[in-house]
Design an enzyme around this catalytic site. Structure first.
Site, PDB file in Angstrom:
ATOM      1  N   ASP A 171       6.371  20.351  13.238  1.00  0.00           N
ATOM      2  CA  ASP A 171       5.370  19.543  12.873  1.00  0.00           C
ATOM      3  C   ASP A 171       6.020  18.699  11.644  1.00  0.00           C
ATOM      4  O   ASP A 171       6.103  19.133  10.617  1.00  0.00           O
ATOM      5  CB  ASP A 171       4.193  20.306  12.485  1.00  0.00           C
ATOM      6  CG  ASP A 171       2.969  19.234  12.129  1.00  0.00           C
ATOM      7  OD1 ASP A 171       3.193  18.009  11.841  1.00  0.00           O
ATOM      8  OD2 ASP A 171       1.799  19.744  12.170  1.00  0.00           O
ATOM      9  N   LYS A 196      -1.827   9.568  10.809  1.00  0.00           N
ATOM     10  CA  LYS A 196      -1.625   9.836   9.406  1.00  0.00           C
ATOM     11  C   LYS A 196      -0.375   8.758   8.963  1.00  0.00           C
ATOM     12  O   LYS A 196      -0.987   7.499   8.972  1.00  0.00           O
ATOM     13  CB  LYS A 196      -0.980  11.204   9.018  1.00  0.00           C
ATOM     14  CG  LYS A 196      -1.916  12.287   9.415  1.00  0.00           C
ATOM     15  CD  LYS A 196      -3.256  12.352   9.093  1.00  0.00           C
ATOM     16  CE  LYS A 196      -4.003  13.614   9.276  1.00  0.00           C
ATOM     17  NZ  LYS A 196      -4.218  14.060  10.671  1.00  0.00           N
TER      18      LYS A 196
END
Length: 372
Positions: A171, A196
């Site tokens: 990730d 994000k």
């Protein structure tokens, strides 16, 4: 090419029909055949493929240095599709300090379905090696981790995974390819919540997977992406592509401000501890310098006291917004344990700060008055 040039080249595709400099959004859900009943461009229906989504997928793959990119409706949808590609009885080795939604997905959805998993401290390489089983199929890393900002040795963990016959997944949401490219360290799959930093404006939900190789497993995930329909809309894809154009300059500017904030908070009499990769006292300092191009724009701070003291501190902030999420142009702060719920292992006095594009002096002044 340098990252900023690559980001622009990957997303700047003038329309060949009209010459429009900004790529059009292909909103169509279906595509016409010619007189011979042929598909001119191999697009048939929006769920398996769409021109705008395909453009985004190629761009993200290029930025991460991978062979295949896939876009999803959220970061959780990306993770879920990856786990769906496994079989009942398979085993996942998961970082103990990972985004709380990942183990929640494994425990609440896939464990009843037959998938097993183990959480391990990825900084303890002996523990990683001893936790690998014959049926381990995925070793899931997150570096820097959420919210403790611990760093995983990607090169070593990926080697251990491969020796056990598993693939290594990272990730990379917090670092972004601006600061770290896990595929360069032999990671097989990179995952992002494009909500994000890729989007960068807190206005679109999205996720992505980038695969180092186009192999049988990659094609299985692609099949599930189309069958499940956990895909972003063309407009969402266009928004993420637009955000990519400024990804490099945003992340570097935000990182500079985060460094200044971390140095201000570190050693402050009202602060117990600051977690930030840019500080000289970070326990993984040598590893950070080896595999990252910068410390990033995320930091966590433990104030003196308990949860009540932490919540009272953020209630006094005037400029920094109290909200969940990260990576946007505005600075956000949250009491992480409250968000994660009763099973949270995050320290009760910890606050997670996503540094935006406000001037560093203004943010520091806001933190200073709240700490008083």
């Amino acid at each position: 090419m340098h990252f900023d040039t690559l980001a622009l080249r990957a997303t700047h595709q003038p329309d060949p029909t009209t010459g429009a400099v900004v790529s059009p959004i292909h909103l169509s859900t279906t595509f016409a055949r010619n007189e011979a009943n042929e598909l001119p461009a191999n697009y048939i229906y929006a769920r398996p493929n769409n021109p705008t989504r395909e453009s985004l997928e190629k761009a993200i793959a290029a930025l991460e240095g991978g062979a295949v990119g896939m876009a999803f409706g959220s970061g959780q949808a990306a993770a879920m599709t990856l786990f769906q590609a496994l079989r009942p009885g398979d085993h996942v080795l998961l970082s103990a300090d990972a985004y709380y939604g990942t183990p929640a997905l494994l425990e609440q959805v896939f464990h009843p379905w037959g998938l097993t998993y183990t959480r391990v401290n990825m900084n303890d390489l002996d523990a990683v090696e001893s936790s690998l089983h014959e049926n381990t199929r995925i070793v899931w890393c997150e570096t820097p981790s959420n919210p403790m900002l611990s760093i995983t040795d990607l090169l070593t963990v990926s080697r251990l995974a491969h020796e056990a016959g598993a693939i290594c997944v990272c990730d990379n949401t917090w670092a972004t390819p601006v600061l770290q490219r896990p595929i360069d360290f032999n990671v097989d799959v990179v995952m992002h919540s494009t909500t994000k930093y890729f989007s960068g404006h807190s206005d679109v939900l999205g996720g992505a997977l980038v695969f180092k190789q186009d192999n049988e497993f990659t094609q299985r995930v692609r099949l599930l992406q189309g069958l499940s329909g956990a895909v972003p809309s063309p407009f969402d894809c266009w928004l993420v592509s637009r955000g990519i154009k400024t990804l490099g300059v945003r992340v570097r500017a935000q990182s500079l401000t985060a460094q200044a904030i971390a140095e201000f908070l570190d050693g402050h009499p009202s602060v117990e501890r600051v977690h930030y990769p840019g500080l000289a006292n970070h326990p993984d300092r040598a590893l950070i310098q080896q595999q990252m191009n910068g410390p990033g724009a995320m930091l966590s701070v433990q104030v003196n006291g308990d949860a009540t003291d932490a919540l009272q501190f953020i209630s006094r902030l005037k400029l920094i917004t109290r909200a969940t999420s990260l990576g946007g142009v505005e600075s956000l702060i949250e009491h992480r344990a409250s968000v994660e719920g009763i099973n949270s292992t995050t320290p009760k006095n910890l606050l997670r700060l996503s540094v935006g594009l406000e001037h560093a002096d203004d943010l520091i002044a806001d933190l200073a008055q709240a700490l008083r």
